[in-house]
Design an enzyme around this catalytic site. Structure first.
Site, PDB file in Angstrom:
ATOM      1  N   CYS A  35       5.302   2.735  -2.364  1.00 39.73           N
ATOM      2  CA  CYS A  35       4.611   2.719  -3.661  1.00 39.73           C
ATOM      3  C   CYS A  35       4.876   1.457  -4.457  1.00 39.73           C
ATOM      4  O   CYS A  35       4.122   1.118  -5.359  1.00 39.73           O
ATOM      5  CB  CYS A  35       5.065   3.887  -4.529  1.00 39.73           C
ATOM      6  SG  CYS A  35       4.862   5.447  -3.723  1.00 39.73           S
ATOM      7  N   CYS A  43      10.219   2.547 -11.792  1.00 39.77           N
ATOM      8  CA  CYS A  43       9.136   1.999 -12.630  1.00 39.77           C
ATOM      9  C   CYS A  43       9.418   2.124 -14.125  1.00 39.77           C
ATOM     10  O   CYS A  43       8.844   1.378 -14.923  1.00 39.77           O
ATOM     11  CB  CYS A  43       7.831   2.707 -12.323  1.00 39.77           C
ATOM     12  SG  CYS A  43       7.478   2.779 -10.571  1.00 39.77           S
TER      13      CYS A  43
END
Lengths: 579, 159
Positions: free
Chosen positions: A300, A504
């Site tokens: 990802c 993130c």
């Protein structure tokens, strides 16, 4: 623990041995100005802003590197110190490009803030300026050395934390500059575009490559159908740009603001995170059942992917072939959504709002598209979106909550936790467990996958089959983990790696906290807490239970890892040279 | 001087052996860089990367040291290294005009190497023979009490 007693400005302080004077002062709410210091990243005593007087010492000492000692008597606020700090600051300003009004960091610049604090009201040492050499060849990061104050925070983030070593300090004296070897651009270096340098920079020497102009142009084009999608971690970061406390959830305001900006559809990358779990979960099961390459590693994080391609190409077969979630959603929008709504995909403009600068590089990968159309047309960081919201005159803080648009805006709690380190692993386990065992997972929280430790590992029992998992965040930690796999010291089946420390939530595209804020606030922890709160607040918390996910498989993809899914949702990787 | 592939291989073998011998010394970077500079005449990105990988430091660190100290060169040196002294005595006696004439005659700026690889021009600090000012040194040979008109004739011996 061995404790040390000292006094700072007459206040008695007791701190653990090994603490610095700066830390000791902070513990009793005495702020010493700093500039090159960044907690856990850079502690080199170079800028001389944190000077203090220590009784009996011949010279002024830098508080950020001066260890406390028993009976020490420290003064932080004397006329001599104020003068010394102000002169240091004036010297730093002497060759600084003082274009403050047009600087991207104006109002959030640590140098500017210090000038206010220390009362700099003139430039007595105005002299030769460092030439403006702007490196803007990278699709992610722009460097302007005319604003660089040589604090080396970016270098420490790149070399010591991320272990990339793309930038360093070259030359000497007035010619000293931070940059790549042989004056190369970041685009020609092993830079993975993570942007940890940007969120470490106290001034405007580093910022993301701006894409707001492209997005405004698309929004103003009547022929374009403009669709936006924000990543999971955006909803726990964006509020900070509007003065809200670190870790505030603003999901509803985010959806509302995006709609007011004029996007034709406000979808959610979280939908694609659920889709990723379906594809990646089944890919993992396939690899386990069919003797495929293990450990499988998540894909990802585009910073991590470029790191793998550059520094550990031997692990490319281990990478999940799944595109990153926003790329998946872009592909779904330009195929499924376009077909269903009779819209020409050439007219669709997909904008991703990401906590990430590496997504700007990822967007340009030639393999991430279909029929000559890129899956995603522009990537905005959280900071860029905030600038657009401000420019549009939207009163963000007072917006009423709104929802994302149907189907491609629907998601579960499993999707939102993608934003924190360990989240993809936990989300995958929630689905894989139920698929393998056929039983309902009652306790959906996997605490072993949570927290900000650099490397986490655990074993999960799936109906008698033990799956060995590991999680690393930050490429420095990823490197350690991969070395232990390479040497045979460790064996795993499934590894999650996020390129940025904390995942993130602490991405290079998130709002920037000052060094002073970071002394007491860890955005990795606070934003992750908000992420898990968001998960808990969701009715559905397993990706495979998302009704819109069921719908898209029933109507379009058939089943996970089907031929059509492979065509649209999976990708390939390329080994890269460092130079 | 440009190296043949065979010389290059020999140099890399010698450098690798030197690294092996010294990599566990305290502060090994400088001496390994000096050895590499001796062997190759300059430090290319390839050489710096080899040193960085062997010592497990970023190549940016090697580059930082290479650009900090004047003793290291990032460019290959020419067949002949020509230094014009710009120390105080030589400067006063007109070495700037001599250097200018060298640059004009060779069509190459100080600090660089001629396109044909014959000469590298350097403006040096005091060479220690101020009685001969202004002075120019080509390889080990010293030429003193120069005027710009002498330059072409001297260079001809090396062209």
């Amino acid at each position: 623990m061995n404790m040390i007693n000292l006094t700072i400005d007459g206040v008695k302080v007791t701190v653990p041995a090994g603490s610095t004077v700066l830390e000791a002062a902070k513990s009793v709410n005495i702020n010493i100005p700093t500039l090159c210091y960044l907690k856990d990243v850079n502690q080199i005593g170079a800028c001389r802003m944190c000077l203090v007087e220590i009784k009996g010492a011949r010279a002024l000492a830098a508080a950020c590197v001066m260890p406390v000692s028993e009976g020490m008597e420290v003064h932080t606020n004397t006329a001599k110190l104020r003068e010394a700090r102000r002169v240091n600051l004036e010297l730093l300003l002497s060759n600084h490009n003082r274009e403050c009004t047009s600087c991207v960091r104006s109002g959030k610049c640590e140098l500017q803030e210090l000038c206010h604090q220390l009362g700099v009201d003139e430039y007595p040492y105005d002299g030769k300026k460092t030439e403006s050499e702007i490196d803007e060849l990278s699709p992610s990061i722009v460097r302007d050395n005319s604003k660089c104050i040589l604090c080396r925070r970016c270098v420490a983030a790149c070399n010591d934390i991320q272990k990339i070593g793309a930038i360093g300090v070259a030359n000497r004296g007035f010619a000293t500059r931070v940059g790549c070897v042989f004056d190369k651009s970041l685009a020609e270096s092993p830079c993975i575009n993570c942007g940890q340098c940007i969120i470490s920079c106290p001034v405007g020497a580093l910022h993301e490559k701006d894409s707001t102009a492209d997005v405004w142009a698309a929004l103003n084009d009547p022929d374009k159908y403009v669709i936006v999608q924000p990543a999971p971690a955006v909803r726990v970061g964006l509020g900070e740009e509007f003065g809200m406390p670190v870790g505030t959830r603003v999901t509803g305001k985010l959806a509302a603001a995006l709609r007011r900006l004029g996007f034709d559809k406000v979808f959610d990358t979280d939908f694609a995170a659920d889709l990723t779990i379906m594809e990646e979960g089944y890919e993992l099961l396939g690899r386990i059942q069919n003797g495929g390459v293990l450990p499988m590693i998540t894909s990802c994080s585009p910073g991590w992917i470029k790191y793998c391609e550059t520094f550990y190409p031997e692990f490319i077969p281990n990478l999940s072939s799944c595109k990153s979630p926003h790329e998946m959603l872009g592909a779904v929008i330009k195929s499924y959504f376009a077909e269903k709504n009779g819209i020409d995909p050439k007219k669709i403009f997909v904008v991703s709002v990401m906590p990430c600068t590496a997504k700007k590089f990822e967007r340009q990968r030639p393999e991430l598209g279909h029929d000559g159309l890129a899956d995603v047309d522009a990537v905005l960081t959280v900071r860029e979106l905030a600038r657009m919201i401000k420019a549009a005159g939207i009163d963000f803080v007072n917006l009423e909550d709104e929802e994302f648009d149907d189907v491609l805006g629907d998601s579960t709690g499993a999707a939102v936790i993608f934003g924190a380190t360990g989240g993809v692993m936990e989300a995958a386990l929630r689905t894989v467990y139920e698929v393998v065992t056929g039983k309902t997972l009652e306790k959906v929280d996997f605490h072993a996958t949570r927290g900000i430790d650099g490397i986490k590992e655990a074993e999960v029992d799936l109906n008698g089959k033990i799956v060995r998992i590991a999680i690393a965040n930050g490429t420095g930690n990823a490197s350690k983990l991969l070395d232990s796999v390479k040497s045979g010291e460790k064996q795993y089946d499934f590894i999650e790696i996020m390129g940025c420390p904390g995942g993130c939530v602490n991405g290079g595209g998130q709002p920037i906290l000052t060094a002073t804020q970071r002394m007491t606030i860890d955005p990795k922890v606070l934003r992750a807490k908000a992420i898990y709160d968001e998960d808990e607040a969701k009715t559905l918390r397993k990706s495979h239970e998302n009704p819109s996910i069921k719908k898209i498989y029933a109507e379009y993809f058939g089943e996970p890892n089907s031929h059509k899914a492979h065509e649209l949702l999976h990708t390939t990787y390329t080994p890269r040279k460092k130079y | 001087m440009s190296l043949t592939n065979e010389q290059k291989e020999q140099n890399y073998a010698a450098l690798n052996a030197f690294i092996e011998e010294h990599k566990n010394d305290r502060g090994p970077l400088m001496k390994i860089m000096q050895k590499a500079q001796d062997l190759f005449g300059y430090l290319s990105l390839e050489t710096q990367t080899l040193i960085a990988d062997a010592l497990h430091v970023p190549v940016t660190e090697v580059y930082g040291v290479a650009t900090f100290y004047a003793q290291f060169s990032l460019q290959p040196k020419g067949e002949h290294v020509l230094g014009v002294c710009t120390g105080t005595a030589c400067y006063v006696k007109g070495s700037a005009a001599v250097l200018e004439e060298v640059e004009r005659e060779l069509n190459c700026k100080s600090g660089h190497t001629t396109e044909d690889g014959k000469f590298t021009i350097q403006a040096t600090r005091c060479l220690g023979c101020c009685g001969l000012a202004p002075v120019m040194v080509i390889d080990e040979q010293v030429y003193g009490r120069l005027v710009p008109a002498d330059v072409a004739g001297i260079l001809d011996k090396y062209r």
